[in-house]
Design an enzyme around this catalytic site. Structure first.
Site, PDB file in Angstrom:
ATOM      1  N   ILE A 139      -4.048   5.777   8.294  1.00 11.39           N
ATOM      2  CA  ILE A 139      -4.857   4.668   7.798  1.00 11.39           C
ATOM      3  C   ILE A 139      -5.481   5.117   6.473  1.00 11.39           C
ATOM      4  O   ILE A 139      -6.155   6.144   6.412  1.00 11.39           O
ATOM      5  CB  ILE A 139      -5.948   4.302   8.836  1.00 11.39           C
ATOM      6  N   LEU A 140      -5.246   4.345   5.417  1.00 11.28           N
ATOM      7  CA  LEU A 140      -5.669   4.778   4.076  1.00 11.28           C
ATOM      8  C   LEU A 140      -7.156   4.540   3.835  1.00 11.28           C
ATOM      9  O   LEU A 140      -7.791   5.253   3.072  1.00 11.28           O
ATOM     10  CB  LEU A 140      -4.833   4.064   3.012  1.00 11.28           C
ATOM     11  N   ASN A 141      -7.698   3.516   4.475  1.00 10.15           N
ATOM     12  CA  ASN A 141      -9.135   3.255   4.390  1.00 10.15           C
ATOM     13  C   ASN A 141      -9.520   2.557   5.689  1.00 10.15           C
ATOM     14  O   ASN A 141      -9.072   1.445   5.968  1.00 10.15           O
ATOM     15  CB  ASN A 141      -9.459   2.361   3.182  1.00 10.15           C
TER      16      ASN A 141
ATOM     17  N   ALA B  10       0.827  -1.206   0.000  1.00 11.35           N
ATOM     18  CA  ALA B  10       0.000   0.000   0.000  1.00 11.35           C
ATOM     19  C   ALA B  10       0.863   1.258   0.000  1.00 11.35           C
ATOM     20  O   ALA B  10       0.647   2.170  -0.801  1.00 11.35           O
ATOM     21  CB  ALA B  10      -0.932  -0.017   1.212  1.00 11.35           C
TER      22      ALA B  10
ATOM     23  N   LYS C 204       1.863   3.289   7.254  1.00 14.22           N
ATOM     24  CA  LYS C 204       2.813   2.212   7.557  1.00 14.22           C
ATOM     25  C   LYS C 204       2.113   0.878   7.264  1.00 14.22           C
ATOM     26  O   LYS C 204       0.899   0.810   7.169  1.00 14.22           O
ATOM     27  CB  LYS C 204       3.248   2.260   9.024  1.00 14.22           C
ATOM     28  N   GLY C 205       2.919  -0.160   7.143  1.00 15.54           N
ATOM     29  CA  GLY C 205       2.365  -1.476   6.799  1.00 15.54           C
ATOM     30  C   GLY C 205       1.387  -1.979   7.847  1.00 15.54           C
ATOM     31  O   GLY C 205       1.567  -1.775   9.048  1.00 15.54           O
TER      32      GLY C 205
ATOM     33  N   GLU D  54       0.371  -7.398   8.114  1.00 12.12           N
ATOM     34  CA  GLU D  54       0.916  -8.464   8.942  1.00 12.12           C
ATOM     35  C   GLU D  54       0.934  -8.109  10.428  1.00 12.12           C
ATOM     36  O   GLU D  54       1.242  -8.943  11.269  1.00 12.12           O
ATOM     37  CB  GLU D  54       2.340  -8.792   8.467  1.00 12.12           C
TER      38      GLU D  54
END
Ligand code: FES
Ligand code: FES
Lengths: 740, 166
Positions: free
Chosen positions: A624-626, A511, A696-697, A700
């Protein structure tokens, strides 16, 4: 709320844009693709032994069956580069040769591929192939062959295999509190609901494959390196992927076999791995033995950490799971030692599975931290807060943003944490446990293209994938916000090597990396549009492209407006490219996502049955993108954590090197009733060191911490520490209260 | 080749098939309706769930020739043109899927489940009579695995439609 420029669509809980296709059965996964020519169907004949050489193979009966068009064996495979060679680009890009010689690589390794007109014909004919193999002894259990253990060249991209800082022996020796333990974590399978599938078709030297793969660019190299052809002559199409979790990062056995079948027959060949194939013709997370020693002083401050792992890897497939690496960035300490050893074995590919390293490393390490907190008599939340490092304990670098304390404190509050509670409710022993979560935040190279049509519609193209991660949706949001349009004016096209190359989906870097590429492409498009506007109309000179937006079939800025049709050369749309790569902050800073998880379990006082009642997770993953898809992804991760703690293990019969529970009835993943209401919270943030989006990721992170929180709750409930995973009722039986 | 007549989503089919073909492969291969998914081919995952004569079944576990004269409803038969069924729409709204691979099976399963609730059919968690509670939905949906872990959202989506019906 952290300050950032995104005030529009980015972050909004937009419904998945491809949702209507998925709920109506119209999303085409690899095995759903049909094309204009009928496909032949391939069925794999597996080796019943793990190591040895084929003495003879009799395919006559199979070839005589109705509908059979070819039987592929090592005797008629096309020219291939040996497996494992051309490894410069890493294990995903190396040669993945199949059935090149008479050698068997692992149990379940293909000895033949039957290609027929229908699935039923191929399956029946496959049962008639007779293969005589001279079997040899293999290596399956790393502990039995520890004398063959070696230090791997690197750990899944991390060059530091072992680390040592401070004097561990001295600090541990004088520590007021010492705990140590040996843990076992099992082999696991990602068990994505979609089994690996490929349709391959040759056109002269050009290969086209429709397949289920997370990283298309590497896949293309793998085919090229296997068949000694130009990567430009390989096209991979993968628009929808039925779950990956690492198991589809690269190409797996059916992909190469489908290309073999297609070459031999001159027709498109489709192979969907059977669920039982997946357990040996796909990858798995390797088993580990992990030894931990932790010391703390009288004030409950950690002074010494030692984490040593022993695992296994498949021959010529260099993957060593970095189980002790999260330990390095977790807590302040005076001395720390970590090491990884691997034994090469005759097993199917050991590879990344969701949160490689952290998922199994934090499972044991955070259990041990719980023991240390107990030994010190300090509440586990307070213990972790007390030992928060100010800078990365391993590298000494500053952290980018680290809101671990907030995760711990907010988690405790949301969960109603009152310490590791244990109480009895009738026949149920109730326990509360918690653990911290940490997962590296990565950034990779990616490119994207964005095209504006004269009617104002935007098309975004890149070879990124959506494995359920919400890529279509977040990239739509990013492009729409950057260009000032509503999401319905954006179409995102993914999963085709004809599009600009990206890092694909993996390592939670998708992302941030591809989102940045799309964001940069949009910026470049706006700059270009403005330049064209200034040329067409001098009024536009000296304006700032940042404020530029698309308004119907016009570009607009303040009260200026110009038809898009006047900006191009009349040949159609206007397009621009953008690229992303990791900034220097990835060298100068330690970058991670964080979380804290809290669990309540109930253990049956008579049978030892374990039921998860509550799980709360608080996460720090930057912007947070979504909000909707991020929450879903975190929940999915937490459920993998439930599986790791209580259910999932691929059991091997070590006499033969055979995974025994090769189906979904015996490899247990959590089902709906196993999962209570999950309580998920995301801390608002923006990490400017991560990427221009501040994200950020996240993919996981959810698995990290969930498993050990549950294990620590089981300890609280029963007073017994189980040092093997998954924890089963029989591990607790002897430690339950006396009946009566 | 064996003759077979059955109706799929209201369309009658008159076929000649290999008697070894499962109902799932009949749909996916012979009829090119790839909405129903194969996750295991062994009745262990629910990805292939379709509705036959009003009841949900795992289509991979059933030979096509056993369905002479049957009425089969698949995911392709749920929407009315572009208009999604209430359950399909609720799945989108509640984000009740991620990769989407288990989703056709989940939706077929849930569609039949709503009728089971209406008929008052008990499950293993039912006490006196069927109640519309999380536990009841979770139990009844446990034959449909979702590795992406959309379970909570699946329950929310089904609950919303079930509540609107009562
Ligand atoms: S494919 Fe039928 S239950 Fe899994
Ligand atoms: S949505 Fe991926 S398996 Fe359910």
């Amino acid at each position: 709320m952290s300050e950032h420029e995104f005030k529009g669509l980015i972050g909004q809980p937009l419904d998945r844009v491809e949702g209507p296709l998925k709920v109506s059965g119209r999303a085409t996964y690899a095995a759903d693709w049909r094309g204009d020519k009928p496909h032949l169907i391939g069925f794999i004949v597996e080796s019943p032994v793990a190591k040895g050489r084929i003495v003879s193979i009799d395919t006559k009966a199979a070839e005589a069956c109705a509908g059979v068009e070819a039987v592929v064996t090592h005797e008629n495979t096309p020219k291939q580069i040996p497996f494992g060679e051309r490894a410069k680009g890493g294990r995903f890009a190396q040669s993945h040769a199949m059935m090149r010689t008479d050698a068997i690589r692992h149990l379940g390794y293909p000895v033949a591929l039957v290609v027929a007109q229908t699935f039923e014909q191929a399956r029946h004919a496959a049962s008639l192939v007779r293969c005589e193999i001279a079997a040899e002894d293999g290596v399956f259990n790393p502990e039995k062959h520890e004398d063959q253990a070696v230090k791997p060249d690197e750990l899944d991209g991390t060059p530091e295999v072992d680390t040592e800082a401070g004097d561990f022996e001295a600090e541990y020796g004088k520590a007021a509190h010492q705990v140590e333990g040996e843990f076992h974590t099992p082999s696991q399978h990602a068990a994505a609901m979609e089994p690996h599938a490929t349709v391959a078709q040759w056109d002269g030297d050009k290969l086209t494959v429709h397949m289920s793969i997370q990283i298309l660019g590497d896949g293309r190299k793998a085919f090229a390196n296997t068949f000694d052809i130009d990567p430009e002559d390989v096209r991979i199409v993968s628009p929808y992927i039925g779950g990956g979790f690492g198991s589809k990062l690269g190409v797996h056995n059916e992909a190469i076999l489908a290309a073999h079948g297609a070459k031999l027959t001159g027709k498109p060949v489709r192979i969907a791995q059977h669920r039982r194939n997946v357990f040996s013709n796909g990858p798995h997370r390797p088993r580990h033995r992990q030894r931990l020693k932790l010391g703390a002083d009288a004030n409950g401050k950690i002074v010494a950490i030692d984490h040593a792992t022993l695992s296994i890897m498949a021959r010529d497939y260099p993957f060593a799971e970095a189980a002790a690496s999260p330990t390095r960035a977790s807590y302040a300490t005076k001395a720390m030692r970590t090491s990884h050893r691997v034994v090469e074995g005759d097993i199917p590919k050991a590879d990344s599975m969701r949160a490689p390293g952290e998922a199994v490393g934090t499972l044991t390490f955070e259990s041990m931290i719980d023991e240390l907190a107990h030994s010190c008599g300090v509440d586990p939340v307070e213990f972790r807060v007390r030992n928060e490092p100010e800078k990365d304990p391993h590298s000494g670098k500053p952290f980018s943003t680290r809101k671990m304390r907030r995760c711990l404190q907010e988690g405790a509050e949301k969960f109603g944490w009152k310490g590791p509670v244990s109480r009895r409710e009738g026949d149920w022993l109730i326990g509360h446990g918690m653990a911290a979560a940490i997962r590296p935040n990565l950034m990779q190279e990616a490119e994207a293209e964005i095209e504006l049509s004269t009617d104002g519609h935007l098309t975004v193209r890149l070879d990124m994938t959506d494995i359920g991660t919400g890529t279509y949706t977040i990239l739509t949001q990013i492009a729409a916000e950057a260009m000032g349009v509503a999401p319905e004016h954006v179409t995102v096209k993914l999963g085709d090597t004809d599009f600009p190359e990206t890092c694909g989906s993996g390592g939670s870097f998708g992302a941030g990396s591809t989102g940045t590429a799309v964001f940069e492409a949009a910026k470049a498009l706006k700059d270009d549009l403005l330049k064209r506007a200034a040329k067409a109309d001098s009024e536009w000179k000296g304006t700032n492209s940042k404020e530029l937006r698309i308004d119907g079939a016009n570009i607009a800025l303040g009260n200026r407006s110009l038809p898009i049709a006047q900006l191009g050369d009349g040949s159609g749309g206007i397009s621009a490219k953008g690229a992303a790569k990791p900034g220097k902050e990835y060298k100068t800073m330690a970058q991670y996502s964080y979380g804290a998880q809290f669990a309540e379990v109930a253990v049956d006082a008579v049978t030892g049955e374990i039921r998860l009642r509550r799980l709360t997770g608080v996460f720090d993953a930057g912007l947070i993108l979504n909000e909707k898809t991020a929450r879903s992804q975190l929940m999915g991760g937490m459920i993998f954590g439930i599986g790791a703690a209580l259910m999932e293990e691929s059991l091997m019969d070590e006499r033969y090197g055979a995974f025994m529970n090769r189906d979904l009835a015996e490899y247990h993943v959590a089902v709906n009733r196993d999962v209570p209401r999950l309580d998920v919270h995301m801390i608002e943030g923006f990490d400017e060191n991560s990427n221009p989006l501040g994200s950020k990721g996240i993919g996981e992170l959810g698995i990290c911490g969930a498993g050990p929180a549950i294990a620590n709750a089981v300890f609280a409930a029963t007073g017994h520490r189980v040092r093997k995973f998954p924890i089963h009722m029989e591990d607790l039986l002897e430690h339950l209260p006396a009946i009566g | 080749m064996h003759p077979l007549r059955l109706t799929v989503n209201g369309t009658p089919h008159d076929l000649k098939i290999d008697p070894r073909v499962s109902l799932l492969d009949l749909l996916r291969e012979n009829l090119a309706m790839t909405g129903s998914k194969k996750g295991c081919d062994h009745g262990q995952c629910g990805a292939c769930t379709v509705i036959v004569n009003g009841r949900r079944i795992n289509s991979c576990l059933s030979l096509a020739v056993a369905h002479e004269g049957d009425e089969v409803t698949t995911i392709e038969g749920m929407a009315d043109g572009e208009a999604l069924s209430p359950l399909q729409a609720a799945f989108v709204k509640h984000d009740a899927f991620q990769c989407g691979y288990c989703t056709p099976g989940q939706i077929c399963s849930a569609t039949a489940l709503l009728d089971e609730l209406k008929r008052g059919e008990p499950s293993v968690v039912t006490k006196e009579k069927v109640e519309l509670i999380d536990e009841e939905i979770r139990e009844r949906m446990s034959g449909n695995l979702c590795r992406c872990g959309a379970y909570n959202n699946i329950v929310d989506a089904i609950m919303e439609v079930a509540e609107a019906r009562t």
